[in-house]
Design a protein around this motif. Structure first.
Motif, PDB file in Angstrom:
ATOM      1  N   ILE A  88      31.282  30.441 134.853  1.00 44.12           N
ATOM      2  CA  ILE A  88      31.213  31.405 133.747  1.00 44.12           C
ATOM      3  C   ILE A  88      30.145  32.434 134.102  1.00 44.12           C
ATOM      4  N   VAL A  89      30.522  33.707 134.032  1.00 40.36           N
ATOM      5  CA  VAL A  89      29.559  34.779 134.287  1.00 40.36           C
ATOM      6  C   VAL A  89      29.316  35.511 132.976  1.00 40.36           C
ATOM      7  N   GLU A  90      28.071  35.512 132.552  1.00 38.77           N
ATOM      8  CA  GLU A  90      27.712  36.180 131.285  1.00 38.77           C
ATOM      9  C   GLU A  90      27.319  37.632 131.568  1.00 38.77           C
ATOM     10  N   ALA A  91      27.892  38.560 130.772  1.00 36.78           N
ATOM     11  CA  ALA A  91      27.559  39.991 130.905  1.00 36.78           C
ATOM     12  C   ALA A  91      27.463  40.626 129.520  1.00 36.78           C
ATOM     13  N   VAL A  92      26.662  40.015 128.646  1.00 35.19           N
ATOM     14  CA  VAL A  92      26.431  40.581 127.307  1.00 35.19           C
ATOM     15  C   VAL A  92      25.191  41.489 127.401  1.00 35.19           C
ATOM     16  N   PRO A  93      24.879  42.292 126.369  1.00 41.44           N
ATOM     17  CA  PRO A  93      23.747  43.221 126.460  1.00 41.44           C
ATOM     18  C   PRO A  93      22.421  42.552 126.859  1.00 41.44           C
TER      19      PRO A  93
END
Ligand code: NAD
Length: 287
Positions: A88-93
Motif C-alpha cells: 500500500i502506498v499512501e499519497a494523502v496531503p
C-alpha cells in the motif's frame, strides 16, 4: 522473486493516480482509494489522458492502454481497497496527523505481511510509523512528479523499518522500472529535498545580494549544470509557499543555513506563490 502483483494507492491526487498508473503499466493490479469521489473521477480521467499521450507517441498500443486501465480499479471503500494488497502506498496531503490516522487504519485492515509505504516529501517516517502496531513494515517511498516519467525513487528507512521491508521496497522500485537511492537515516528533508533546498536558497541569496539577476541565475543552472530548469523558474512551478514551508522545516532541524531569505518571505506574504497565482519570481499574466 515473483514480484508484486497487487498494489493499493491511498489518496488519488497528483501523485497517487500517477503511482497507480505506473504500477498498472508494469502489469500490477492496482486499487486506487480516495475519500473524495470527485478526486477518484479526476484520477481516472488523468490516467486516461496520460495513457492517450503514450498511445499518440507510439509507446503504447491502444490495446495496451486499455489493458492498463483494465488493471486499475477506483474504490471509495478503504477496507475493499486495502484488504489483501501486497503493498500500500499512501499519497494523502502532507499533514502528519492526517497521515498518522491513515496509517492507523491501514495497519488494522492490511494483511500482516503488507508493506506500508508513504510518499511523504519530508515528514518523519518514524513519526508516521508510530501510529501503527507494526512500525517495522513502514517505509518511505518518495516518488517524483510525474511518477510515470521521473526516473528516481528515494527510499527512506524509518528508525524501526526492518531490513526485509527495506529490501522489498528497493525490489519494488526496480520492478516499477525506477532507479532508487536509500536514505539510511530518517532525517528532515531526506536526501533530495535537503539538497535541492540548499541550492534554491543559495540562488535566492545570490540574487538578493545583487550579484546576479534571476534570469542569469536560471541560465547558469541550465547551461553550467545541465539542469532542465533554473531554481526560480522551477520554484514558480512548484510554489513559493511550499519552498517557504520547506525552508522553515529545515531551519528547525539544521539551523540558520536554511533560514528563509527575505525576498521569499515577502513574496509569499504578498500572495505571489508562483504560476498558480499568476506570478511568483516571474510574472505569468495569462495564467
Ligand atoms: N505534488 C508533488 O509534486 C509531490 C512530489 C513528491 C511527493 N509528494 C507528496 O505526495 C503526497 C500527496 O501529494 P499530492 O501532491 O498528490 O496531493 P494532492 O492534494 O494532489 O492529493 C491528495 C489526495 O488525497 C486525498 N485524501 C485526503 N485525505 C485522505 C484520506 N484520509 N484518505 C484517502 N485520501 C485522502 C485527497 O482527496 C486528494 O485527492 C504528499 O505527502 C506530498 O508531499 C508530492
Amino acid at each position: 522473486m515473483a514480484g508484486v502483483k497487487t498494489l493499493t494507492v491511498v489518496g488519488s491526487g497528483t501523485m497517487g493516480h500517477g503511482i497507480g498508473q505506473l504500477a498498472a503499466m508494469r502489469g500490477i493490479d492496482v486499487r486506487v482509494f480516495d475519500v473524495d469521489a470527485a478526486a477518484l473521477d479526476r484520477a481516472k480521467a488523468g490516467v486516461r489522458t496520460s495513457l492517450d499521450r503514450f498511445v499518440k507517441k507510439g509507446t503504447l498500443s491502444p490495446q495496451e492502454s486499455d489493458d492498463v486501465l483494465g488493471r486499475m480499479s477506483f474504490v471509495s471503500d478503504l477496507a475493499k481497497a486495502a484488504g489483501g494488497a501486497e503493498v500500500i502506498v499512501e499519497a494523502v496531503p502532507e499533514v502528519l496527523e492526517l497521515k498518522q490516522k491513515v496509517f492507523t487504519d491501514l495497519d488494522a485492515i492490511a494483511d500482516p505481511g503488507t508493506l506500508l509505504a508513504t510518499n511523504t516529501s519530508q515528514l518523519s517516517i518514524t513519526a508516521i510509523a508510530s501510529a501503527t502496531e507494526h512500525p517495522e513494515r513502514v517505509v518511505g517511498m518518495h516518488f517524483f512528479n510525474p511518477p510515470v516519467m521521473m526516473r528516481l525513487v528515494e527510499i527512506i528507512r524509518g528508525t524501526l523499518t526492518s531490513d526485509d521491508m527495506l529490501e522489498r521496497t528497493v525490489a519494488l522500485a526496480e520492478q516499477l522500472g525506477k532507479e532508487s537511492i536509500v536514505c539510511q537515516r530518517d532525517t528532515p528533508g531526506f536526501i533530495t529535498t535537503r539538497a535541492i533546498m540548499a541550492l534554491r536558497l543559495e540562488c535566492i541569496r545570490i540574487y538578493e545580494e545583487g550579484i546576479a539577476s534571476m534570469e542569469d541565475l536560471d541560465k547558469a543552472m541550465r547551461l553550467a549544470f545541465n539542469h532542465p530548469m533554473g531554481q526560480f523558474e522551477l520554484n514558480d512551478y512548484n510554489g513559493l509557499d511550499i519552498a517557504l514551508q520547506g525552508s522553515r522545516n529545515l531551519r528547525e532541524a539544521y539551523g540558520e543555513r536554511f533560514a528563509p531569505p527575505p525576498s521569499l518571505v515577502a513574496r509569499v506574504a504578498a500572495g505571489r506563490l508562483g504560476r498558480k497565482t499568476g506570478g511568483g519570481w516571474f510574472d505569468y499574466p495569462s495564467e
